[in-house]
Design an enzyme around this catalytic site. Structure first.
Site, PDB file in Angstrom:
ATOM      1  N   ILE A 126      16.426 -68.423  21.847  1.00  0.00           N
ATOM      2  CA  ILE A 126      15.057 -68.606  21.385  1.00  0.00           C
ATOM      3  C   ILE A 126      15.006 -68.187  19.919  1.00  0.00           C
ATOM      4  O   ILE A 126      15.598 -67.168  19.532  1.00  0.00           O
ATOM      5  CB  ILE A 126      14.034 -67.817  22.229  1.00  0.00           C
ATOM      6  CG1 ILE A 126      12.607 -68.172  21.796  1.00  0.00           C
ATOM      7  CG2 ILE A 126      14.299 -66.315  22.185  1.00  0.00           C
ATOM      8  CD1 ILE A 126      11.545 -67.769  22.783  1.00  0.00           C
ATOM      9  N   PHE A 159      18.464 -63.595  12.810  1.00  0.00           N
ATOM     10  CA  PHE A 159      18.682 -62.636  13.901  1.00  0.00           C
ATOM     11  C   PHE A 159      18.625 -63.331  15.260  1.00  0.00           C
ATOM     12  O   PHE A 159      18.097 -62.757  16.230  1.00  0.00           O
ATOM     13  CB  PHE A 159      17.661 -61.486  13.859  1.00  0.00           C
ATOM     14  CG  PHE A 159      17.581 -60.750  12.556  1.00  0.00           C
ATOM     15  CD1 PHE A 159      18.694 -60.551  11.753  1.00  0.00           C
ATOM     16  CD2 PHE A 159      16.364 -60.244  12.116  1.00  0.00           C
ATOM     17  CE1 PHE A 159      18.605 -59.869  10.550  1.00  0.00           C
ATOM     18  CE2 PHE A 159      16.262 -59.565  10.909  1.00  0.00           C
ATOM     19  CZ  PHE A 159      17.388 -59.371  10.133  1.00  0.00           C
ATOM     20  N   ILE A 160      19.161 -64.538  15.362  1.00  0.00           N
ATOM     21  CA  ILE A 160      19.056 -65.298  16.605  1.00  0.00           C
ATOM     22  C   ILE A 160      20.267 -65.044  17.502  1.00  0.00           C
ATOM     23  O   ILE A 160      21.391 -65.453  17.196  1.00  0.00           O
ATOM     24  CB  ILE A 160      18.913 -66.811  16.321  1.00  0.00           C
ATOM     25  CG1 ILE A 160      17.770 -67.059  15.336  1.00  0.00           C
ATOM     26  CG2 ILE A 160      18.706 -67.573  17.630  1.00  0.00           C
ATOM     27  CD1 ILE A 160      16.422 -66.472  15.751  1.00  0.00           C
ATOM     28  N   THR A 161      20.034 -64.353  18.612  1.00  0.00           N
ATOM     29  CA  THR A 161      21.084 -64.093  19.585  1.00  0.00           C
ATOM     30  C   THR A 161      21.505 -65.407  20.242  1.00  0.00           C
ATOM     31  O   THR A 161      20.659 -66.223  20.604  1.00  0.00           O
ATOM     32  CB  THR A 161      20.588 -63.109  20.654  1.00  0.00           C
ATOM     33  OG1 THR A 161      20.225 -61.878  20.019  1.00  0.00           O
ATOM     34  CG2 THR A 161      21.663 -62.825  21.686  1.00  0.00           C
ATOM     35  N   GLU A 245      10.681 -60.147  29.244  1.00  0.00           N
ATOM     36  CA  GLU A 245      11.603 -59.842  28.148  1.00  0.00           C
ATOM     37  C   GLU A 245      11.703 -58.335  27.931  1.00  0.00           C
ATOM     38  O   GLU A 245      12.805 -57.788  27.769  1.00  0.00           O
ATOM     39  CB  GLU A 245      11.133 -60.525  26.864  1.00  0.00           C
ATOM     40  CG  GLU A 245      12.016 -60.228  25.665  1.00  0.00           C
ATOM     41  CD  GLU A 245      11.527 -60.875  24.380  1.00  0.00           C
ATOM     42  OE1 GLU A 245      12.095 -60.571  23.314  1.00  0.00           O
ATOM     43  OE2 GLU A 245      10.569 -61.668  24.437  1.00  0.00           O
ATOM     44  N   GLY A 342      32.425 -34.337  20.906  1.00  0.00           N
ATOM     45  CA  GLY A 342      33.019 -33.824  19.681  1.00  0.00           C
ATOM     46  C   GLY A 342      33.589 -34.958  18.833  1.00  0.00           C
ATOM     47  O   GLY A 342      33.043 -36.059  18.797  1.00  0.00           O
ATOM     48  N   THR A 368       9.365 -53.607  18.270  1.00  0.00           N
ATOM     49  CA  THR A 368       9.766 -52.246  17.905  1.00  0.00           C
ATOM     50  C   THR A 368       8.994 -51.202  18.704  1.00  0.00           C
ATOM     51  O   THR A 368       7.956 -51.496  19.319  1.00  0.00           O
ATOM     52  CB  THR A 368       9.502 -51.990  16.409  1.00  0.00           C
ATOM     53  OG1 THR A 368       8.078 -52.076  16.182  1.00  0.00           O
ATOM     54  CG2 THR A 368      10.222 -53.007  15.534  1.00  0.00           C
TER      55      THR A 368
END
Length: 385
Positions: A126, A159-161, A245, A342, A368
């Site tokens: 999308i 930023f399209i997955t 989503e 650690g 966000t």
């Protein structure tokens, strides 16, 4: 506290998912991370193994399973194996692209696309985010203009997955410039359509092999029947799918927090310092106690949200609360787990090191944390209007 959320058929499916990951994903995952791209063969293998398109009806080539607990099992097993980049692309395909077509598509669109999506032959994406418009969907500038029996699309997305591998992209376009939020439509663009091109594969902080790219549309002509849902109804359609989503991200987040905790619990009782396992030190025990409590309380909340989703009662506000809380908890848990490891926690060959860089995006995409709190806050304020 014993978790009674899953039944026998979920656990049987868990065994299937675990075997699939061990055979098809885990042996290849380190190389995919180095290559910064998961091979398409993984999608075809997932389709053969019944991992993709669970909600696709049987007549369209899927399993017709609407119980989201089965998807929850997939998230948990992917988290356990640390193959997060694979899971992220899978989620966009299964929890965003497929549901849009399933719920909004015409009979012809469903017949055309869903079977191949369930098989892994067609990968979905999308395209909402633009270089100048992230969480503010009102800032979208990509346009689609009707020209006879076609739509003509111009614009850029970022930023399209699944952007590189995608065969089918649901593009959010402005189709009525003067209508504000009522001027958006969803249009499906298929691979190799003239004028549709992929920009660079983006080099992210984490999720190295997750396929994320820019998309460019230059006078892209698609058939009028590639409109998904109703014309100018795009914003409403987006809002309708947001609970799924966002709960998918929340489910992923708590599964990844649990996996980080389990890796760390085992590590601190194997690691020796000051005359014994560091798990016997009071500070370590306190930190483990805090994380276990937070995780189990959050698991209970997320499990209830999944059951609410199953019966159609999960609201956007409830999903926003789940997404905000679980992703922020994931960040805190992973950070504390790195500290307990650690110096080894900062090494990428340890799963906790990969989890550290992979987890940061969770509070950003899908809305966000600040947007989530705004949605929740508006709902509270509405009680006094």
């Amino acid at each position: 506290m014993q978790r009674k959320h899953f039944k026998a058929d979920h656990e049987d499916y868990r065994a299937t998912v675990r075997e699939f990951l061990a055979r098809e994903i885990e042996p290849h995952y380190p190389q995919w991370e180095k290559d910064r791209l998961i091979d398409r063969s993984a999608w075809l293998a997932a389709g053969r193994s019944g991992i993709l398109g669970l909600a696709v009806p049987g007549e369209c080539g899927g399993a017709g399973v609407t119980d989201y607990r089965f998807r929850q099992v997939v998230f948990e097993e992917i988290a356990r194996t640390g193959t997060t980049s694979f899971g992220s692309g899978l989620s966009v395909h299964d929890d965003i692209a497929i549901p849009y077509i399933l719920h909004l598509g015409s009979a012809q669109q469903k017949a055309r696309w869903l079977s191949k999506m369930a098989d892994g032959e067609v990968i979905g994406a999308i395209a909402m985010t633009e270089p100048g418009a992230g969480s503010d969907l009102q800032g979208i500038k990509t346009t689609a203009v009707r020209d006879g029996e076609e739509w003509v699309i111009n614009g850029q997305k970022t930023f399209i997955t699944n952007g590189i591998h995608s065969d089918l992209v649901i593009v959010v376009c402005r189709t009525d410039p003067g209508a504000g939020s009522k001027g958006f439509s969803l249009l499906v663009v298929e691979r190799d359509t003239p004028g549709f091109s992929r920009g660079r594969k983006l080099h992210k902080v984490g999720l190295a092999s997750q396929d994320t790219s820019e998309l460019v549309f230059e006078d892209v002509r698609i058939p009028a029947e590639n409109l998904l849902g109703t014309e100018s109804g795009g914003f409403r359609h987006l809002m309708e799918n947001l609970p799924l989503e966002r709960i998918s991200i929340a489910v992923s987040a708590i599964a990844l927090a649990r996996a980080a905790f389990e890796w760390t619990k085992n590590y601190v009782f194997e690691r020796k310092a000051f005359g014994g396992p560091i798990g016997n030190l009071q500070n370590t025990r306190f930190t483990l106690a805090e994380m276990r409590t937070e995780i189990e309380v959050t698991e209970s909340h997320i499990d209830r949200a999944v059951l609410a989703l199953n019966v159609g009662e999960l609201t956007d506000v409830d999903a926003s609360m789940s997404k905000w809380w679980a992703t922020e908890l994931q960040k805190r848990v992973v950070d504390r787990c790195v500290q307990l490891h650690g110096g080894y926690g900062y090494m990428m060959e340890y799963p906790i090191g990969r989890a550290y860089v992979d987890s940061r995006i969770q509070t950003i995409y899908g809305g966000t944390s600040e947007i989530m709190k705004e949605i929740i806050g508006r709902d509270i304020a509405a009680e006094f209007r």
